[in-house]
Write a protein that holds these residues in place. Sequence first.
Motif, PDB file in Angstrom:
ATOM      1  N   ALA A 120       0.829  -1.209   0.000  1.00 50.42           N
ATOM      2  CA  ALA A 120       0.000   0.000   0.000  1.00 50.42           C
ATOM      3  C   ALA A 120       0.864   1.261   0.000  1.00 50.42           C
ATOM      4  N   LEU A 121       1.909   1.278   0.808  1.00 49.40           N
ATOM      5  CA  LEU A 121       2.785   2.454   0.854  1.00 49.40           C
ATOM      6  C   LEU A 121       3.537   2.629  -0.464  1.00 49.40           C
ATOM      7  N   ARG A 122       3.987   1.526  -1.065  1.00 51.06           N
ATOM      8  CA  ARG A 122       4.661   1.642  -2.369  1.00 51.06           C
ATOM      9  C   ARG A 122       3.717   2.220  -3.420  1.00 51.06           C
ATOM     10  N   THR A 123       2.452   1.797  -3.351  1.00 47.54           N
ATOM     11  CA  THR A 123       1.469   2.302  -4.313  1.00 47.54           C
ATOM     12  C   THR A 123       1.258   3.799  -4.129  1.00 47.54           C
ATOM     13  N   ASP A 124       1.101   4.245  -2.897  1.00 44.52           N
ATOM     14  CA  ASP A 124       0.808   5.658  -2.633  1.00 44.52           C
ATOM     15  C   ASP A 124       2.008   6.569  -2.852  1.00 44.52           C
ATOM     16  N   PHE A 125       3.225   6.017  -2.711  1.00 43.37           N
ATOM     17  CA  PHE A 125       4.424   6.845  -2.876  1.00 43.37           C
ATOM     18  C   PHE A 125       5.216   6.476  -4.137  1.00 43.37           C
ATOM     19  N   ASN A 126       4.596   5.656  -5.003  1.00 36.45           N
ATOM     20  CA  ASN A 126       5.189   5.287  -6.293  1.00 36.45           C
ATOM     21  C   ASN A 126       6.620   4.765  -6.124  1.00 36.45           C
TER      22      ASN A 126
END
Length: 402
Positions: free
Chosen positions: A92-98
């Motif tokens: 989820a964090l990788r998705t939100d922070f690309n």
Amino acid sequence: MNIVLLSPHFPEQHFRYAAHLKQMGAQVIGLADEPPHFLKPHVKEALSDYFWVSDMNNYEELIRICGQITYQYGKIDRIESLNEHWLETEAALRTDFNVAGIKNDTIERIKKKSEMKKVFQAHGLPCARGKVVLSLEDALAFATEVGYPLVMKPDTGVGANHTYKVHDAAELMAVFENKPQEPYILEEFISGQICSFDGLTDRSGKPVFYTSTVYSSGIMEVVNSNDHVYYYTLREVPPELKDLGMQMLTLFDVKERFFHFEFFRRPETGDYVVLEINMRPPGGPTVDMFNYSNDFDLYREWAHVVLFNHFNAQVPRLYHCGYGGRKFHKAYLHSHEEVLQVCGPWMVQHGQLSPIFRQAMGDYFYILRSGDELELLEKLAFIQATREIPARAVVAFGQAGV
């Protein structure tokens, strides 16, 4: 490179990943709910900075802190935990922070056992028949189709938590009525020895290190019977297992990651049946065992892969390395002092486990290594001999009856 490590203080040995990253020039930023004054000195030393959150399950708080990290250090290049529990949070964090790596669009097929099974079946990989059962009627209908015994477990469970072997309809009804309120998968029971295909891939998905471990018992059996377990690394990976493992690396697009794939090996045929995949290092001190098997430092090599996409070490496979766990409630034939005296020349590590691992892996553990498989198994049998079971037959992996 700016690397955020979730929960860098746990498990205990994970600080070594951070330490090597920092030594190689990365900004290593810890993020966890452990108050800073409780961090051990070696963990603090391994980090460039540390950000505290009150609750790691509060995603809004994690978003806010990662935004603060970005403001202070610039774009985040990697977000890792190397821990099964936080894989969905990482994604989820990788998705939100690309950030590069597994994101929300692919996390389900490496977390949900039902989604893994779809991939296995679509590509003809042998696996147990299974179904997510949303009602008792679904469960009983599947049992009628497949037959007993069956295994019932959470679709996104970690380890053997809330996992049950059921032998008849009465047991199935009792388990179903008392299980936690979350999706469960029901699978046919496969009889066989548990083994694994483990390793590390580079950014292109090439396995730069791989090995295999063999287990005395499944974790479900160990937890449910409160028994002890032993397992050990093989010096040579069986060709059939290697072929299956390599195929799975491609199917699941495993890049710049540790992997831990689990299988059953049928005793009567030697065939392998896929159990599940895990996109993280194997648990407990297993990475240390890989190091003892090869006389290298896999914590350091992982850091090399992340920062420079290069694995520097040779993989000589010098030793079988074995883990023997003990449970305090068992009456062992040999005292701790006798174990150290008899097994001392082969002993490379021993100690107490963190309480969170004890149900599955034992209260106390011994790690030994030997170039000879039977010699290692004899020492593990010595460690785990009880007054009720003073000795067990020692049979190497792949021999008749295993």
